[in-house]
Design an enzyme around this catalytic site. Structure first.
Site, PDB file in Angstrom:
ATOM      1  N   HIS A 176       0.848  -1.205   0.000  1.00  0.00           N
ATOM      2  CA  HIS A 176       0.000   0.000   0.000  1.00  0.00           C
ATOM      3  C   HIS A 176       0.880   1.251   0.000  1.00  0.00           C
ATOM      4  O   HIS A 176       0.536   2.251  -0.615  1.00  0.00           O
ATOM      5  CB  HIS A 176      -0.914   0.023   1.228  1.00  0.00           C
ATOM      6  CG  HIS A 176      -2.090  -0.881   1.134  1.00  0.00           C
ATOM      7  ND1 HIS A 176      -3.204  -0.587   0.379  1.00  0.00           N
ATOM      8  CD2 HIS A 176      -2.338  -2.084   1.715  1.00  0.00           C
ATOM      9  CE1 HIS A 176      -4.095  -1.551   0.505  1.00  0.00           C
ATOM     10  NE2 HIS A 176      -3.582  -2.484   1.305  1.00  0.00           N
ATOM     11  N   ASP A 234      -7.573  -2.183  -1.447  1.00  0.00           N
ATOM     12  CA  ASP A 234      -8.532  -2.988  -0.698  1.00  0.00           C
ATOM     13  C   ASP A 234      -9.916  -2.664  -1.245  1.00  0.00           C
ATOM     14  O   ASP A 234     -10.302  -1.483  -1.290  1.00  0.00           O
ATOM     15  CB  ASP A 234      -8.477  -2.660   0.789  1.00  0.00           C
ATOM     16  CG  ASP A 234      -7.143  -3.032   1.428  1.00  0.00           C
ATOM     17  OD1 ASP A 234      -6.417  -3.876   0.866  1.00  0.00           O
ATOM     18  OD2 ASP A 234      -6.826  -2.471   2.488  1.00  0.00           O
ATOM     19  N   GLU A 273      -6.387 -12.126   3.436  1.00  0.00           N
ATOM     20  CA  GLU A 273      -7.390 -11.044   3.411  1.00  0.00           C
ATOM     21  C   GLU A 273      -8.164 -11.089   2.099  1.00  0.00           C
ATOM     22  O   GLU A 273      -7.597 -10.853   1.033  1.00  0.00           O
ATOM     23  CB  GLU A 273      -6.715  -9.674   3.550  1.00  0.00           C
ATOM     24  CG  GLU A 273      -5.997  -9.475   4.867  1.00  0.00           C
ATOM     25  CD  GLU A 273      -5.232  -8.159   4.938  1.00  0.00           C
ATOM     26  OE1 GLU A 273      -5.161  -7.425   3.924  1.00  0.00           O
ATOM     27  OE2 GLU A 273      -4.687  -7.866   6.015  1.00  0.00           O
ATOM     28  N   HIS A 321      -7.860  -7.667  -0.111  1.00  0.00           N
ATOM     29  CA  HIS A 321      -6.579  -7.079  -0.523  1.00  0.00           C
ATOM     30  C   HIS A 321      -6.111  -7.627  -1.870  1.00  0.00           C
ATOM     31  O   HIS A 321      -6.006  -8.832  -2.058  1.00  0.00           O
ATOM     32  CB  HIS A 321      -5.514  -7.371   0.534  1.00  0.00           C
ATOM     33  CG  HIS A 321      -4.160  -6.846   0.163  1.00  0.00           C
ATOM     34  ND1 HIS A 321      -3.685  -5.639   0.615  1.00  0.00           N
ATOM     35  CD2 HIS A 321      -3.182  -7.364  -0.636  1.00  0.00           C
ATOM     36  CE1 HIS A 321      -2.472  -5.440   0.128  1.00  0.00           C
ATOM     37  NE2 HIS A 321      -2.151  -6.478  -0.644  1.00  0.00           N
TER      38      HIS A 321
END
Length: 191
Positions: free
Chosen positions: A98, A105, A162, A165
């Site tokens: 990120h 996301d 996740e 993500h």
């Protein structure tokens, strides 16, 4: 790759895209806002892939919702303080994708704008958040598979821990970027 990267403003590039920056609100693992500004920025390469993802979602009658994109390294440090588990948060000494502008996301909504059930919430740091977990009901697992197909079709790859993500392949080869906007201090967030 040039050392200096000019990040692209996602909201200006895709004005119809629903952006709900969770770290500019209290709706995240810290329980408090981290970002002082609700800026949604991405590397130009990620913008190209996002444009494809938006188009693919549209073909399926769905829309993307962005929860996070570029993340200042100061914010990454605060997330690491809140959840020092490398399965879910990358240690700031390594650097999050990120913070390179190469990760995003997201989730999906249907045509009416209702967020699809993914079987676990954003920032839910639990096994249920893993891409393929047996406790996730079949309908929610299908929604995750749809999200994966859309993002993979656009050129992103996911991570196992996740469901929300996605990042560019080779994202970690991009340089970490200097913070592009301010964050609240860790004293503010009581971490």
């Amino acid at each position: 790759m040039p050392e200096e990267c000019h990040l692209v403003d996602v909201a200006k590039t895709f004005p119809a895209l629903h952006i709900d920056l969770k770290y500019a609100t209290a709706d995240n693992i810290t329980g408090q806002p981290i970002y002082q500004e609700a800026l949604c920025l991405l590397h130009p390469d990620a913008i190209t892939a996002l444009a494809k993802a938006i188009g693919i979602a549209s073909l399926a009658g769905l829309r993307l919702v962005v929860y996070d994109a570029y993340r200042p390294q100061q914010a990454q440090a605060q997330l690491w303080q809140a959840c020092p588990d490398p399965q879910y948060v990358v240690d700031v000494s390594i650097g999050s994708n990120h913070s390179r502008g190469t990760a995003i996301d997201v989730t999906l909504t249907d045509e009416s704008g209702k967020v699809l059930d993914m079987g676990a919430g954003f920032d839910e740091m639990h096994d249920r958040s893993h891409q393929y977990h047996p406790s996730v009901p079949p309908d929610a697992q299908r929604n995750r598979l749809l999200l994966n197909a859309i993002m993979f079709g656009a050129g992103f790859v996911g991570i196992t821990s996740e469901w929300w993500h996605f990042e560019l392949p080779g994202a970690a080869s991009y340089p970490l970027l200097d913070d592009r906007f301010a964050c609240f201090s860790s004293q503010h967030t009581s971490l």
